[in-house]
Write an enzyme that holds these catalytic residues in place. Structure first.
Site, PDB file in Angstrom:
ATOM      1  CD  GLN A   1      -2.581  -1.307   2.632  1.00 24.15           C
ATOM      2  OE1 GLN A   1      -3.611  -0.578   3.105  1.00 24.15           O
ATOM      3  NE2 GLN A   1      -1.836  -2.184   3.696  1.00 24.15           N
ATOM      4  CG  ASN A   2       4.308   1.265   2.268  1.00 24.49           C
ATOM      5  OD1 ASN A   2       3.090   1.661   2.972  1.00 24.49           O
ATOM      6  ND2 ASN A   2       4.983   0.597   3.041  1.00 24.49           N
ATOM      7  CB  VAL A   3       3.001   5.977  -2.752  1.00 21.39           C
ATOM      8  CG1 VAL A   3       1.349   5.422  -2.701  1.00 21.39           C
ATOM      9  CG2 VAL A   3       3.264   6.959  -1.678  1.00 21.39           C
TER      10      VAL A   3
ATOM     11  CG  HIS B   1      -3.246   2.270  -1.668  1.00 21.46           C
ATOM     12  ND1 HIS B   1      -3.091   2.449  -0.333  1.00 21.46           N
ATOM     13  CD2 HIS B   1      -4.062   1.683  -1.963  1.00 21.46           C
ATOM     14  CE1 HIS B   1      -4.202   1.826  -0.002  1.00 21.46           C
ATOM     15  NE2 HIS B   1      -4.849   1.533  -1.063  1.00 21.46           N
TER      16      HIS B   1
END
Ligand code: OAD
Length: 244
Positions: free
Chosen positions: A97-99, A115
């Site tokens: 979920q990390n960008v 994400h």
């Protein structure tokens, strides 16, 4: 710990699902919790399409600040442990979920970014997605060359937006096939990413949570290892070292 090391050694298909806690020890703040970003900033003013439509400069200032923090961050021992797992396990998928892209910096190749990516921009007019590493972006809001009025937005998924379909489908496939699902540093409250955990449980994967705190799904997983990613992941991955 002995159990998860054994599961890892025996597994042909391993999926790791990460959230903001995975990058906490690299100096990137999480979203929730005592010092989480959403304590100081209102999500709906910064991480929604409506916020960008009404205040693009404010949204970009916030992303510029996060890009500066992330640009200085380095992967930690936990990221390197995941790179080792990828090297040794026949089928390894990191679903994040990390960008921030720290996984790629650590050398992990098979990463599904649910994400989006803070190092990309998307044109709100022509839809083109491009890499952009300028830190900070000097002229706000940035524009696309396709049209003088075309604004660029951060290449991330905001609240109320759909996840990228291809990444999502690949993530579901990977979890359905997983023998071991490691859930690292996520509060497990943001849907649909959190539903991958219940999918793994339903499909009979061994499920292990690595998080200093409990989450709403802790009790449903096989194991909760209370601790930090940078400490526990190397201890788990060392099961794959030849001498282990
Ligand atoms: P959260 O900030 O909600 O949760 C971070 C989790 O990491 C918490 O459960 C912490 O206990 C845990 N944690 C903190 N330090 C840790 C460490 N060193 N090792 C392991 N765990 C640690 O982050 P996410 O679950 O990723 O979405 O949040 C999900 C989504 O909500 C984000 O992708 C973002 C956010 O709003 C969007 O912006 C769309």
């Amino acid at each position: 710990m002995i159990q998860v090391r054994r599961w890892l050694r025996d597994a042909e298909d391993v999926v790791v699902l990460t959230g903001a806690g995975m990058s906490a020890e690299s100096g990137i703040p999480t979203f929730r919790g005592a010092s989480g970003l959403w304590k100081h900033f209102r999500a709906e003013e910064l991480a929604t399409p409506q916020a960008f439509a009404s205040q693009p400069n404010l949204v970009w200032e916030w992303y510029n600040w996060r890009r500066e923090l992330i640009a200085e961050a380095k992967p930690h021992a936990g990221h390197r442990a995941l790179a080792l797992m990828e090297e040794r396990v026949p089928h390894f998928t990191l679903v994040t979920q990390n960008v921030d892209g720290l996984d790629a910096v650590a050398g992990i190749r098979n990463v599904l970014k649910l994400h989006g990516d803070i190092w990309q921009t998307i044109c709100t007019r022509c839809g083109e997605r491009r890499e952009n590493r300028e830190v900070p972006i000097s002229s706000l809001p940035p524009h696309c060359q396709c049209h003088p009025d075309a604004l660029l937005r951060p290449g991330v998924v905001w609240f109320g937006e759909a996840l990228p379909a291809e990444e999502w489908d690949l993530a579901v496939d990977a979890v359905e096939n997983a023998e071991l699902l490691l859930v690292v540093g996520t509060s497990a409250v943001v849907y649909p990413a959190s539903s991958l955990i219940t999918l793994g449980i339903r499909n009979g994967a061994h499920t292990v949570e690595i998080n200093p705190h409990s989450t709403p799904l802790s009790d449903e997983m096989d194991l909760h290892l209370a601790g930090a990613a940078a400490e526990l992941l190397p201890a788990i991955a060392s099961a794959l070292e030849p001498e282990a």
